[in-house]
Scaffold this active site. Structure first.
Site, PDB file in Angstrom:
ATOM      1  N   SER A  13      20.685 -27.804  -3.548  1.00  0.00           N
ATOM      2  CA  SER A  13      19.480 -27.995  -4.372  1.00  0.00           C
ATOM      3  C   SER A  13      18.606 -29.121  -3.816  1.00  0.00           C
ATOM      4  O   SER A  13      17.372 -29.048  -3.900  1.00  0.00           O
ATOM      5  CB  SER A  13      19.835 -28.234  -5.838  1.00  0.00           C
ATOM      6  OG  SER A  13      20.387 -29.505  -6.033  1.00  0.00           O
ATOM      7  N   MET A  90      29.740 -32.769   2.666  1.00  0.00           N
ATOM      8  CA  MET A  90      30.971 -33.376   2.175  1.00  0.00           C
ATOM      9  C   MET A  90      31.939 -33.789   3.290  1.00  0.00           C
ATOM     10  O   MET A  90      33.160 -33.642   3.151  1.00  0.00           O
ATOM     11  CB  MET A  90      31.680 -32.417   1.203  1.00  0.00           C
ATOM     12  CG  MET A  90      30.811 -32.027   0.011  1.00  0.00           C
ATOM     13  SD  MET A  90      30.230 -33.458  -0.927  1.00  0.00           S
ATOM     14  CE  MET A  90      31.738 -33.894  -1.772  1.00  0.00           C
ATOM     15  N   ARG A  91      31.388 -34.295   4.390  1.00  0.00           N
ATOM     16  CA  ARG A  91      32.237 -34.746   5.495  1.00  0.00           C
ATOM     17  C   ARG A  91      31.766 -36.118   5.945  1.00  0.00           C
ATOM     18  O   ARG A  91      30.565 -36.399   5.940  1.00  0.00           O
ATOM     19  CB  ARG A  91      32.079 -33.795   6.702  1.00  0.00           C
ATOM     20  CG  ARG A  91      32.486 -32.376   6.430  1.00  0.00           C
ATOM     21  CD  ARG A  91      33.904 -32.108   6.801  1.00  0.00           C
ATOM     22  NE  ARG A  91      34.202 -32.507   8.169  1.00  0.00           N
ATOM     23  CZ  ARG A  91      35.439 -32.773   8.593  1.00  0.00           C
ATOM     24  NH1 ARG A  91      36.450 -32.693   7.769  1.00  0.00           N
ATOM     25  NH2 ARG A  91      35.650 -33.123   9.846  1.00  0.00           N
ATOM     26  N   HIS A 109      23.107 -40.209  -2.833  1.00  0.00           N
ATOM     27  CA  HIS A 109      24.344 -40.426  -3.582  1.00  0.00           C
ATOM     28  C   HIS A 109      23.999 -40.534  -5.069  1.00  0.00           C
ATOM     29  O   HIS A 109      23.055 -41.243  -5.431  1.00  0.00           O
ATOM     30  CB  HIS A 109      25.034 -41.709  -3.094  1.00  0.00           C
ATOM     31  CG  HIS A 109      26.342 -41.940  -3.773  1.00  0.00           C
ATOM     32  ND1 HIS A 109      27.473 -41.203  -3.464  1.00  0.00           N
ATOM     33  CD2 HIS A 109      26.690 -42.774  -4.781  1.00  0.00           C
ATOM     34  CE1 HIS A 109      28.462 -41.606  -4.245  1.00  0.00           C
ATOM     35  NE2 HIS A 109      28.020 -42.537  -5.048  1.00  0.00           N
ATOM     36  N   ASP A 141      25.178 -45.665   7.656  1.00  0.00           N
ATOM     37  CA  ASP A 141      25.873 -46.435   8.691  1.00  0.00           C
ATOM     38  C   ASP A 141      27.335 -46.010   8.692  1.00  0.00           C
ATOM     39  O   ASP A 141      27.687 -44.998   8.073  1.00  0.00           O
ATOM     40  CB  ASP A 141      25.669 -47.943   8.497  1.00  0.00           C
ATOM     41  CG  ASP A 141      26.314 -48.474   7.224  1.00  0.00           C
ATOM     42  OD1 ASP A 141      27.066 -47.711   6.565  1.00  0.00           O
ATOM     43  OD2 ASP A 141      26.085 -49.641   6.885  1.00  0.00           O
ATOM     44  N   GLU A 174      17.346 -36.991  -8.413  1.00  0.00           N
ATOM     45  CA  GLU A 174      17.700 -36.910  -6.986  1.00  0.00           C
ATOM     46  C   GLU A 174      16.621 -36.176  -6.210  1.00  0.00           C
ATOM     47  O   GLU A 174      16.199 -36.595  -5.133  1.00  0.00           O
ATOM     48  CB  GLU A 174      19.027 -36.172  -6.792  1.00  0.00           C
ATOM     49  CG  GLU A 174      20.257 -36.952  -7.212  1.00  0.00           C
ATOM     50  CD  GLU A 174      21.537 -36.197  -6.877  1.00  0.00           C
ATOM     51  OE1 GLU A 174      21.609 -35.543  -5.826  1.00  0.00           O
ATOM     52  OE2 GLU A 174      22.482 -36.265  -7.687  1.00  0.00           O
TER      53      GLU A 174
HETATM   54  C1  GRF Z   1      24.295 -34.198  -5.144  1.00  0.00           C
HETATM   55  O1  GRF Z   1      24.694 -34.672  -6.396  1.00  0.00           O
HETATM   56  C2  GRF Z   1      24.269 -35.313  -4.144  1.00  0.00           C
HETATM   57  O2  GRF Z   1      23.878 -36.540  -4.677  1.00  0.00           O
HETATM   58  C3  GRF Z   1      25.696 -35.385  -3.693  1.00  0.00           C
HETATM   59  O3  GRF Z   1      26.121 -34.039  -3.652  1.00  0.00           O
HETATM   60  C4  GRF Z   1      25.340 -33.259  -4.543  1.00  0.00           C
HETATM   61  C5  GRF Z   1      24.719 -32.161  -3.725  1.00  0.00           C
HETATM   62  O4  GRF Z   1      24.042 -31.220  -4.505  1.00  0.00           O
HETATM   63  N1  GRF Z   1      25.796 -36.087  -2.435  1.00  0.00           N
HETATM   64  P1  GRF Z   1      23.128 -30.129  -3.821  1.00  0.00           P
HETATM   65  O5  GRF Z   1      24.005 -29.364  -2.820  1.00  0.00           O
HETATM   66  O6  GRF Z   1      21.986 -30.823  -3.135  1.00  0.00           O
HETATM   67  O7  GRF Z   1      22.673 -29.248  -4.929  1.00  0.00           O
END
Ligand code: GRF
Length: 200
Positions: A13, A90-91, A109, A141, A174
């Site tokens: 998203s 997620m890495r 984040h 970083d 976000e």
């Molecule tokens: C978001 O909450 C972001 O802050 C975190 O992972 C989530 C990703 O959501 N790092 P999306 O894939 O952008 O919908």
């Protein structure tokens, strides 16, 4: 014209918010050049194709961290990417990758860093009992959720919130905050002094 590469692992998203902002001119002089995922089934890949953005999948399974990052970097270079946006990627990135794109990698984040780094930041905030949390876009970083902060937004925690309702309220912020941060990075109108990112 700045060329943006977005790394994702899931629904994408934030990537979608960036792609829409580029399309509408809210991020001027920029183009999303490629979207890369380490997960083949990431819904964000399909969404990226819907925008006509080239996509690339490279599994991290059975691949050493740096070797995986080198494959991604090769793809980013092939698309002449200037700015890398982590959007639910997620890495952890290798030190090699971070040096390769130094001060050109953004991450988002879902907390007000330095509070609640790591996984499940929204649940961490809820469990801690804070009245306000939010989101942070920062330069990446070598430490997790740590680099210089580019933009933050504050979100209230409400009575009756669950991790889901709080996450949804943060997610709306976000999307706005990431667009502002990418626009700033793409404009080049900032300087970095130690940990401080100063808008010019
Ligand atoms: C978001 O909450 C972001 O802050 C975190 O992972 C989530 C990703 O959501 N790092 P999306 O894939 O952008 O919908």
């Amino acid at each position: 014209m700045k060329r943006i590469g977005v790394l994702i692992s899931g629904r994408g998203s934030n990537m979608t918010a960036i792609a829409e902002a580029v399309r509408d001119g809210r991020i001027p002089n920029a183009e999303v050049a490629v979207v890369i995922s380490n997960i083949e089934t990431a819904a964000g890949l399909e969404r990226a194709r819907g925008f006509g953005i080239p996509t690339f999948f490279h599994s991290h399974r059975g691949c050493a961290r740096e070797a995986h990052d080198r494959a991604m970097a090769a793809e980013l270079r092939r698309h002449e990417v200037d700015v890398v946006c982590l959007a639910g990627y997620m890495r952890l990135l290798s030190p090699w990758f971070i040096r390769e794109f130094e001060h050109r990698i953004l991450n988002i984040h879902p907390s007000l860093l330095p509070a609640f780094p790591g996984l499940d930041a929204q649940k961490q905030a809820l469990d801690y009992g804070v009245k306000f949390t939010g989101c942070t876009v920062h330069l990446v970083d070598e430490e997790l959720d740590h680099g210089p902060i580019v933009k933050q937004a504050v979100v209230p925690v409400l009575n009756g919130d669950t991790a889901e309702t709080l996450s949804a309220r943060i997610l709306a912020e976000e999307h706005k905050t990431y667009i502002e941060a990418v626009a700033l990075l793409a404009s080049g109108n900032f300087k970095i002094e130690g940990r401080r990112v100063i808008e010019l």
